[in-house]
Design an enzyme around this catalytic site. Structure first.
Site, mmCIF file in Angstrom:
data_model
loop_
_atom_site.group_PDB
_atom_site.id
_atom_site.type_symbol
_atom_site.label_atom_id
_atom_site.label_comp_id
_atom_site.label_asym_id
_atom_site.label_seq_id
_atom_site.Cartn_x
_atom_site.Cartn_y
_atom_site.Cartn_z
ATOM 1 N N CYS A 1 -0.372 4.124 2.208
ATOM 2 C CA CYS A 1 -0.157 3.886 3.647
ATOM 3 C C CYS A 1 1.302 4.130 4.022
ATOM 4 C CB CYS A 1 -0.488 2.439 4.025
ATOM 5 S SG CYS A 1 -2.005 1.798 3.331
ATOM 6 N N ASP A 2 2.206 3.646 3.191
ATOM 7 C CA ASP A 2 3.611 3.567 3.602
ATOM 8 C C ASP A 2 4.584 4.416 2.791
ATOM 9 O OD1 ASP A 2 2.828 1.705 5.523
ATOM 10 O OD2 ASP A 2 3.054 0.027 4.150
ATOM 11 N N CYS B 1 0.828 -1.210 0.000
ATOM 12 C CA CYS B 1 0.000 0.000 0.000
ATOM 13 C C CYS B 1 0.861 1.258 0.000
ATOM 14 C CB CYS B 1 -0.928 -0.009 1.210
ATOM 15 S SG CYS B 1 -1.943 1.474 1.311
#
Length: 313
Positions: free
Chosen positions: A141-142, A138
């Protein structure tokens, strides 16, 4: 002995499931939630969560899920650490739905499905070894953690193209590994990749291994599947972007799904094609797939369930 018919059963325990539980419990539906095999869902595999509102210092995925669970339990949600293995849904308005956790039968007037989706991985042993140490599924997300660094994106579809262009804004260089000699992505996404100067696309290349000290990614080992030549790319992050699989196998044949297995819900609601059955979170959302959007749809599902029950009386 007459079996208890519950007002609301929630299947799944990510942000959508627990948010649905908080709202359903406050509406006095006395919800019971079944966590499944991965209590807390995908977020428990994410170390830092920095983009969920209300946590200015950030929080880890597992801690955030514990917070959500405690909040749901504070309003008397009953949490079962069991997996629903089978469902028999009623097609009648006001009908009773049957769910099974192993041999245990659960009867419910409303069911909220929030079983999520599972990121697909390549199946390399190294992916597990370096999970949380540079391997991610992701970018939104990261990606932030790789600011100014070099990363690899594996995949050829819209997801991969989207992740690569997103990461290109943050990182120094993105190397895309595409297994065939063409993209599967839409024309618009391909143009975006081609017009981003710090993305290098390697067609006919596959990831075969990952190397690094202390379970932190330092190199991606790749192979040209035409020449069989292997090489190493120095990177700190590897994003696997080959899609997600919604966890809907046990509902297939009863609930309307799209061609990829995601549950179809009525526009602007969480209602499925079956009365009293609602779907929230990534199991019905293949576009946004964020904790906050999942939580929002969990709230909607609980409100839709409450309204459905009120109209039965």
């Amino acid at each position: 002995m007459e079996q208890n018919i519950l007002d609301c059963v929630i299947v799944g325990s990510g942000p959508s499931g627990f948010t649905a539980a908080i709202y359903a419990a406050r509406a006095d539906l006395k919800p019971e939630l079944y966590t499944g095999l991965e209590p807390g869902g995908q977020l428990t595999t994410t170390t830092e969560v920095d983009n969920f509102p209300g946590y200015p210092a950030g929080i880890t995925g597992p801690e955030m899920m514990m917070d959500l669970q405690k909040q749901a339990e504070r309003f008397d949600t009953k949490v079962h650490y069991e997996m629903i293995t089978k469902a028999e849904f009623s097609k009648e308005n006001g009908g009773v739905h049957k769910l099974y956790a192993g041999n245990k039968e659960i009867l419910a007037k409303t069911v909220i499905i929030s079983t999520g989706a599972t990121a697909k991985y390549l199946g390399l042993a190294d992916e597990k070894k370096y999970a949380g140490g540079g391997v991610s599924a992701c970018a939104t997300c990261d990606g932030f953690f790789y600011r100014g660094k070099d990363v690899v994106v594996v995949g050829a579809g819209d997801t991969a193209a989207e992740e690569a262009t997103y990461l290109a804004k943050l990182t120094r260089k993105v190397t895309m590994l595409v297994r065939k000699d063409v993209f599967r992505a839409s024309k618009a996404m391909i143009h975006r990749v081609e017009n981003t100067p710090n993305i290098e696309v390697k067609f006919n290349h596959e990831l075969i291994g990952i190397e690094g000290e202390n379970s932190l990614v330092e190199r991606a080992m790749i192979i040209n599947n035409q020449t069989q030549e292997t090489s190493a790319v120095d990177v700190e992050g590897i994003f696997i972007a080959i899609g997600h699989k919604p966890n809907t196998d046990i509902f297939a044949g009863q609930i309307d799904l799209d061609e990829n297995g995601y549950i179809l819900t009525e526009k602007g609601s969480t209602r499925t094609n079956l009365p009293g059955v609602f779907a929230a979170g990534d199991v019905q959302d293949h576009i946004y797939r964020q904790a906050i959007t999942a939580a929002g749809s969990g709230c909607m599902a609980a409100m839709d369930a409450e309204k459905y029950l009120a109209e039965l009386h």
